[in-house]
Design a protein around this motif. Structure first.
Motif, mmCIF file in Angstrom:
data_model
loop_
_atom_site.group_PDB
_atom_site.id
_atom_site.type_symbol
_atom_site.label_atom_id
_atom_site.label_comp_id
_atom_site.label_asym_id
_atom_site.label_seq_id
_atom_site.Cartn_x
_atom_site.Cartn_y
_atom_site.Cartn_z
ATOM 1 N N VAL A 121 38.491 32.986 56.242
ATOM 2 C CA VAL A 121 39.700 32.796 56.805
ATOM 3 C C VAL A 121 39.807 33.685 57.896
ATOM 4 O O VAL A 121 39.001 34.829 57.897
ATOM 5 N N ASP A 122 40.770 33.643 58.673
ATOM 6 C CA ASP A 122 40.907 34.600 59.967
ATOM 7 C C ASP A 122 41.852 35.664 59.928
ATOM 8 O O ASP A 122 41.664 36.591 60.606
ATOM 9 N N THR A 123 42.740 35.676 58.878
ATOM 10 C CA THR A 123 43.853 36.589 58.946
ATOM 11 C C THR A 123 43.969 37.226 57.465
ATOM 12 O O THR A 123 43.396 36.666 56.564
ATOM 13 N N ALA A 124 44.565 38.683 57.692
ATOM 14 C CA ALA A 124 44.795 39.291 56.395
ATOM 15 C C ALA A 124 45.843 38.623 55.594
ATOM 16 O O ALA A 124 45.876 38.428 54.415
ATOM 17 N N SER A 125 46.849 37.970 56.230
ATOM 18 C CA SER A 125 47.890 37.187 55.556
ATOM 19 C C SER A 125 47.341 35.948 54.593
ATOM 20 O O SER A 125 47.927 35.711 53.593
ATOM 21 N N ALA A 126 46.420 35.191 55.167
ATOM 22 C CA ALA A 126 45.790 34.242 54.584
ATOM 23 C C ALA A 126 45.131 34.728 53.156
ATOM 24 O O ALA A 126 45.271 34.145 52.112
ATOM 25 N N ARG A 127 44.423 36.042 53.345
ATOM 26 C CA ARG A 127 43.870 36.426 51.923
ATOM 27 C C ARG A 127 44.838 36.893 50.922
ATOM 28 O O ARG A 127 44.795 36.890 49.783
ATOM 29 N N ARG A 128 45.937 37.532 51.667
ATOM 30 C CA ARG A 128 46.922 37.721 50.663
ATOM 31 C C ARG A 128 47.643 36.849 49.884
ATOM 32 O O ARG A 128 47.863 36.985 48.747
ATOM 33 N N ALA A 129 47.682 35.642 50.572
ATOM 34 C CA ALA A 129 48.251 34.473 49.751
ATOM 35 C C ALA A 129 47.321 33.892 48.784
ATOM 36 O O ALA A 129 47.862 33.514 47.727
ATOM 37 N N ILE A 130 45.926 33.981 49.006
ATOM 38 C CA ILE A 130 45.013 33.527 47.951
ATOM 39 C C ILE A 130 45.244 34.567 46.905
ATOM 40 O O ILE A 130 45.100 34.209 45.725
ATOM 41 N N GLY A 131 45.080 36.037 47.193
ATOM 42 C CA GLY A 131 45.186 36.927 46.195
ATOM 43 C C GLY A 131 46.434 36.564 45.378
ATOM 44 O O GLY A 131 46.195 37.097 44.107
ATOM 45 N N ALA A 132 47.606 36.293 46.041
ATOM 46 C CA ALA A 132 48.907 36.064 45.309
ATOM 47 C C ALA A 132 48.694 34.823 44.233
ATOM 48 O O ALA A 132 49.132 35.039 43.071
ATOM 49 N N ALA A 133 48.083 33.804 44.851
ATOM 50 C CA ALA A 133 47.849 32.811 43.982
ATOM 51 C C ALA A 133 46.766 32.975 42.875
ATOM 52 O O ALA A 133 47.317 32.457 41.801
ATOM 53 N N LEU A 134 45.960 33.680 43.054
ATOM 54 C CA LEU A 134 44.706 34.053 41.987
ATOM 55 C C LEU A 134 45.583 34.932 40.793
ATOM 56 O O LEU A 134 45.446 34.851 39.765
ATOM 57 N N ALA A 135 46.602 35.787 41.318
ATOM 58 C CA ALA A 135 47.012 36.730 40.353
ATOM 59 C C ALA A 135 48.171 35.805 39.506
ATOM 60 O O ALA A 135 48.333 36.374 38.216
ATOM 61 N N GLU A 136 48.511 34.634 39.564
ATOM 62 C CA GLU A 136 49.346 33.894 38.992
ATOM 63 C C GLU A 136 48.632 32.929 38.245
ATOM 64 O O GLU A 136 49.330 32.107 37.378
ATOM 65 N N GLU A 137 47.474 32.645 38.295
ATOM 66 C CA GLU A 137 46.677 31.919 37.585
ATOM 67 C C GLU A 137 45.951 32.484 36.318
ATOM 68 O O GLU A 137 45.375 33.308 36.580
ATOM 69 N N ARG A 138 45.801 31.727 34.984
ATOM 70 C CA ARG A 138 45.237 32.415 34.144
ATOM 71 C C ARG A 138 43.622 31.688 34.054
ATOM 72 O O ARG A 138 43.039 32.405 33.683
ATOM 73 N N ASN A 139 43.765 30.593 34.813
ATOM 74 C CA ASN A 139 42.395 29.919 34.566
ATOM 75 C C ASN A 139 41.706 30.163 36.347
ATOM 76 O O ASN A 139 41.506 29.226 37.029
ATOM 77 N N SER A 140 41.653 31.389 36.559
ATOM 78 C CA SER A 140 41.063 31.695 37.951
ATOM 79 C C SER A 140 39.569 31.663 38.214
ATOM 80 O O SER A 140 38.851 31.867 36.912
ATOM 81 N N PRO A 141 39.036 31.676 39.114
ATOM 82 C CA PRO A 141 37.540 31.535 39.488
ATOM 83 C C PRO A 141 37.288 32.636 38.873
ATOM 84 O O PRO A 141 37.402 33.881 38.960
ATOM 85 N N ALA A 142 35.705 32.630 38.343
ATOM 86 C CA ALA A 142 34.971 33.762 38.000
ATOM 87 C C ALA A 142 34.662 34.825 39.247
ATOM 88 O O ALA A 142 34.359 36.128 38.925
ATOM 89 N N TYR A 143 34.523 34.206 40.259
ATOM 90 C CA TYR A 143 33.966 34.911 41.438
ATOM 91 C C TYR A 143 34.583 34.761 42.532
ATOM 92 O O TYR A 143 35.003 33.371 42.753
ATOM 93 N N TRP A 144 34.915 35.363 43.402
ATOM 94 C CA TRP A 144 35.607 35.311 44.899
ATOM 95 C C TRP A 144 34.806 36.036 45.749
ATOM 96 O O TRP A 144 34.709 37.252 45.881
ATOM 97 N N MET A 145 34.021 35.181 46.511
ATOM 98 C CA MET A 145 33.393 35.803 47.670
ATOM 99 C C MET A 145 34.193 35.524 49.144
ATOM 100 O O MET A 145 34.692 34.402 49.283
ATOM 101 N N ASP A 146 34.211 36.796 49.866
ATOM 102 C CA ASP A 146 35.161 36.643 51.193
ATOM 103 C C ASP A 146 33.988 36.894 52.308
ATOM 104 O O ASP A 146 33.319 38.111 52.183
ATOM 105 N N LEU A 147 34.156 36.443 53.409
ATOM 106 C CA LEU A 147 33.508 36.501 54.676
ATOM 107 C C LEU A 147 34.562 36.983 55.847
ATOM 108 O O LEU A 147 35.549 36.154 55.772
ATOM 109 N N GLY A 148 34.310 38.128 56.565
ATOM 110 C CA GLY A 148 35.238 38.382 57.685
ATOM 111 C C GLY A 148 34.407 38.942 58.684
ATOM 112 O O GLY A 148 33.355 39.629 58.373
#
Length: 262
Positions: A121-148
């Motif tokens: 993604v292009d922006t920090a706000s998009a990463r924050r939105a993803i991070g917030a969604a992950l924090a709310e999930e019990r069945n979250s992905p085992a890995y999060w890879m990010d490219l910038g």
């Protein structure tokens, strides 16, 4: 002399011989290159193991003239959905049934249920939105890879989503933990679009996305194909020719899969 395995992170046992679900968020500069590389990774995994990939890619952008050259699109693609265009092309070429969603994550597609989340993604706000969604999930992905990346430099990092207060020393920090400045919502995003190929190349080097994706894909191959990694990502600078690995955090080494050479 046996190899030193004390500073390696091993693929967990639940990533056994099966199809791995990958959610790719973003199909632009880095994302499109990652999507094409994931098709090659899928072919390799099928050849050397019983693993494979099932990818869902989500992006709400369409192809414009400014994307030509730096991104793997053609003039006939202008006006079409980036995610759908490239996914259909890959499915046809490789005989796959990967899924494309024209929209944004986590609104259009949830992050739950995936084994691996990849954000381009292009922006920090998009990463924050993803991070917030992950924090709310019990069945979250085992890995999060990010490219910038910026004009001629960037970074890639793989982490393990989880509570920041987790005492599991084997957990790899995510991009928001490794770069806490991204969590600062007071900093405005710089997402000004380019109107032409020439202007786009002034903003980003022609091959920066290919280089970033190649390094990230190589790390994924080591993890999924060979079973372990010795670093968590890296910093790349095309202008200086430097590539610096991001080391695994101290104490993050875990045990190899049963039957795997250590």
């Amino acid at each position: 002399m046996p190899p030193d395995t004390s500073d390696r992170h091993y693929l967990p046992a639940e990533f056994g011989d099966r199809a791995l679900k990958v959610l790719l968020v973003g199909c632009g500069g880095n994302g499109a290159q990652m999507l094409m590389g994931l098709a090659s990774l899928d072919t390799a995994l099928r050849a050397i193991s019983s693993r494979s990939l099932h990818v869902t890619v989500v992006d709400d952008d369409i192809v414009t003239e400014a994307n030509l050259g730096r991104q793997p699109f053609f003039r006939c693609d202008i006006g079409n959905s980036k995610a759908r265009t490239l996914t259909e092309r890959i499915n046809l070429a490789h005989g796959l049934a990967w899924k494309a969603v024209h929209g944004r994550a986590p609104g259009k597609v949830g992050v739950e249920g995936a084994d691996i989340l990849i954000t381009c993604v292009d922006t920090a706000s998009a990463r924050r939105a993803i991070g917030a969604a992950l924090a709310e999930e019990r069945n979250s992905p085992a890995y999060w890879m990010d490219l910038g990346n910026r004009a001629s430099d960037g970074q890639y990092l793989i982490g393990c989503p989880g509570r920041a207060a987790s005492r599991d020393r084997r957990r790899l920090p995510t991009v928001l933990e490794y770069f806490p400045e991204l969590a600062d919502d007071s900093v405005p995003d710089d997402d000004t679009p380019s109107c032409s190929v020439a202007e786009a190349l002034e903003r980003q080097s022609l091959f920066v996305n290919r280089v970033m994706a190649s390094h990230a894909l190589a790390l994924l191959f080591e993890l999924l194909g060979r079973g372990s990694i010795g670093h968590a990502g890296g910093f790349i600078n095309l202008a200086s020719g430097q590539s610096v690995p991001i080391p695994l955090p101290q104490g993050s080494a875990n045990e190899p899969l049963e039957g795997q050479c250590a």
